[in-house]
Motif scaffolding. Structure first.
Motif, mmCIF file in Angstrom:
data_model
loop_
_atom_site.group_PDB
_atom_site.id
_atom_site.type_symbol
_atom_site.label_atom_id
_atom_site.label_comp_id
_atom_site.label_asym_id
_atom_site.label_seq_id
_atom_site.Cartn_x
_atom_site.Cartn_y
_atom_site.Cartn_z
ATOM 1 N N ILE A 183 -10.237 39.543 -10.421
ATOM 2 C CA ILE A 183 -10.371 40.691 -9.513
ATOM 3 C C ILE A 183 -8.974 41.132 -9.089
ATOM 4 O O ILE A 183 -8.040 40.337 -9.046
ATOM 5 C CB ILE A 183 -11.229 40.367 -8.257
ATOM 6 C CG1 ILE A 183 -10.628 39.185 -7.482
ATOM 7 C CG2 ILE A 183 -12.676 40.103 -8.637
ATOM 8 C CD1 ILE A 183 -11.292 38.974 -6.127
ATOM 9 N N TRP A 184 -8.834 42.423 -8.802
ATOM 10 C CA TRP A 184 -7.536 42.952 -8.395
ATOM 11 C C TRP A 184 -7.289 42.676 -6.924
ATOM 12 O O TRP A 184 -8.218 42.695 -6.121
ATOM 13 C CB TRP A 184 -7.465 44.470 -8.617
ATOM 14 C CG TRP A 184 -7.365 44.871 -10.052
ATOM 15 C CD1 TRP A 184 -8.364 45.424 -10.803
ATOM 16 C CD2 TRP A 184 -6.218 44.768 -10.899
ATOM 17 N NE1 TRP A 184 -7.905 45.668 -12.079
ATOM 18 C CE2 TRP A 184 -6.588 45.274 -12.168
ATOM 19 C CE3 TRP A 184 -4.918 44.294 -10.726
ATOM 20 C CZ2 TRP A 184 -5.715 45.322 -13.244
ATOM 21 C CZ3 TRP A 184 -4.043 44.344 -11.801
ATOM 22 C CH2 TRP A 184 -4.440 44.845 -13.041
ATOM 23 N N CYS A 185 -6.038 42.448 -6.612
ATOM 24 C CA CYS A 185 -5.616 42.403 -5.215
ATOM 25 C C CYS A 185 -4.675 43.582 -5.002
ATOM 26 O O CYS A 185 -3.635 43.679 -5.652
ATOM 27 C CB CYS A 185 -4.900 41.087 -4.916
ATOM 28 S SG CYS A 185 -4.271 41.022 -3.234
ATOM 29 N N SER A 265 -12.806 43.445 -5.297
ATOM 30 C CA SER A 265 -11.354 43.345 -5.162
ATOM 31 C C SER A 265 -10.993 42.891 -3.753
ATOM 32 O O SER A 265 -11.851 42.807 -2.872
ATOM 33 C CB SER A 265 -10.663 44.673 -5.491
ATOM 34 O OG SER A 265 -11.016 45.658 -4.555
#
Ligand SMILES: [Zn+2]
Length: 446
Positions: A183-185, A265
């Protein structure tokens, strides 16, 4: 016009005058901007009928060329005037790409490539070999990064020609198992919600993710932000996003085993004052990174050998000689660089679209300048230059279009000149493009 007293100047009279004196420009054929500039400056110079004119004082410098015969060690020094420096970019084989690591670190890396590389995977292989030999290809992804937002993930077989180099970034992927996902941060300014740096990737379980699964990774990123800014813990707020749209505060202390269903995210929000410090830190760091222009200048002034091309008068035969060029003092007030994008040879005529980064401020010519003891620069500022104009060429060799970015030194704004249209630019961030053809630098004073 620069004073603001007049809004526009009609250059028709100037054009007529040029066409009268240089019949070559009387028709509307395609012309070369650098050739024209040279002709134009010479025309003004000739009209003064003097040896030293405003043109020679502002635009002319001297190049010193030293040739040392390796047979008899005799050194021959010649000096010649120049009004622009033509830099070859055909052999230029480095790409400058932003690399974003899992731990939050980000830096520009230079990737040496040969001319045969065509695909994203070729570039990634070169990158891994030169910068991350311990990582495998599945741990690295090339992405399209625009204003710190990932717009697209590039496919390994995508052609590099279809990618704008200034939008290309390389992102490290953390290693994960089949039961985990990436997942993106994202990193946002707490008051504006705008992203202030490129995102990084985290791993979390496919199901039943809790804060505990993420805490070590988030702590590492907070550590990175704190170490560059000295921001206190109170400067940060954490959020988690689910189903790509809904945002909730991430509870850190209480209920750390609370489930985060459908998490898509993470957001780390930082208070504006620390965001400013962070951005400043990375801007200055990136701008001190050697520009590609500096590498081209180093290539131009590099010592090389004239192998059999040199006829030594003392040895009275062709010999091998060592050759090096320098800039002489005083340096010209206006320093013009031509990026040689147009190649003409027997086999092919082509335009080279390579992106070359160049500094807007503080181009330093000191290392290319002759410094013997009687001829030192009076102070270091006399070798430093700021950009004042860029001539851009879009299109091909046969049919193209010129535009100019120029800075008004009175109001400090940049303007775009596109035929009869003139537009003020909101900022100077778009000045450096792959279309840049002629760069005009002005010596810093004081
Ligand atoms: Zn010799």
């Amino acid at each position: 016009m620069w004073s603001g007293k007049y809004t526009a100047v009609d250059p028709s009279l100037l054009l007529n005058n040029i066409q009268d004196n240089l019949p070559h420009y009387a028709n509307y054929r395609q012309q070369d901007a650098q050739e024209f500039m040279n002709h134009f400056l010479n025309l003004i110079h000739d009209e003064f009928s003097m040896k030293t004119t405003l043109i020679t004082e502002l635009f002319y410098g001297q190049l010193q060329s030293t040739v040392k015969c390796l047979g008899c060690r005799q050194t021959e020094i010649t000096k010649e005037p120049f009004s622009f420096l033509p830099l070859s970019i055909s052999n230029y084989n480095q790409k400058s790409v932003l690399y974003v690591k899992v731990d939050g670190e980000q830096r520009l890396v230079s990737i040496k490539v040969n001319s045969s590389i065509m695909f994203v995977n070729d570039l990634i292989d070169c990158f891994l070999k030169q910068h991350e030999p311990k990582l495998t290809r599945d741990r690295i992804r090339a992405v399209q990064l625009v204003n710190n937002v990932v717009k697209d993930l590039y496919d390994g077989w995508q052609s590099l020609r279809s990618i704008r180099e200034e939008e290309l970034a390389i992102v490290e992927y953390p290693e994960k198992s089949v039961h985990q996902k990436h997942i993106w941060c994202n990193f946002i300014d707490h008051s504006t919600n705008k992203v202030f740096r490129p995102p990084t990737l985290l791993i979390c379980p496919n199901q039943n993710c809790t804060y505990l699964h993420l805490s070590d990774q988030i702590d590492q990123l907070l550590g990175h932000l704190c170490s560059t800014t000295n921001a206190p813990a109170s400067a940060f707020h954490l959020y988690w996003i689910y189903r790509n749209e809904m945002r909730r505060t991430l509870k850190v202390e209480a209920n750390t085993d609370e489930d985060l269903p459908s998490i898509s995210s993470i957001q780390i929000a930082m208070a504006t004052e620390w965001v400013d410090i962070y951005k400043k830190y990375y801007n200055t760091n990136h701008s001190t990174d050697k520009s590609m222009l500096a590498s081209l200048l180093t290539d131009y002034f590099r010592e090389d050998y004239l192998d059999g091309d040199y006829h030594c008068l003392k040895c009275s035969k062709s010999t091998v000689a060592q050759h090096k060029s320098y800039l002489c003092l005083p340096l010209p007030h206006v320093f013009i660089i031509q990026l040689k994008r147009f190649m003409y040879d027997v086999n092919s005529n082509e335009k080279i679209d390579t992106y070359i980064s160049f500094p807007l401020y503080g181009l330093d010519l000191n290392e290319y300048t002759v410094t013997d003891n009687d001829n030192k620069p009076e102070n270091s500022s006399s070798t430093k230059y700021d950009l004042i104009a860029v001539s851009n060429h879009t299109g091909s060799l046969l049919s193209g279009h010129y535009t100019t970015y120029a800075k008004n030194t009175k109001d400090e704004n940049w303007y775009l000149f596109d035929d009869r249209y003139v537009r003020k630019l909101d900022s100077d961030k778009d000045i450096v493009t792959k279309n840049a053809y002629i760069l005009v630098y002005v010596q810093k004073t004081g």
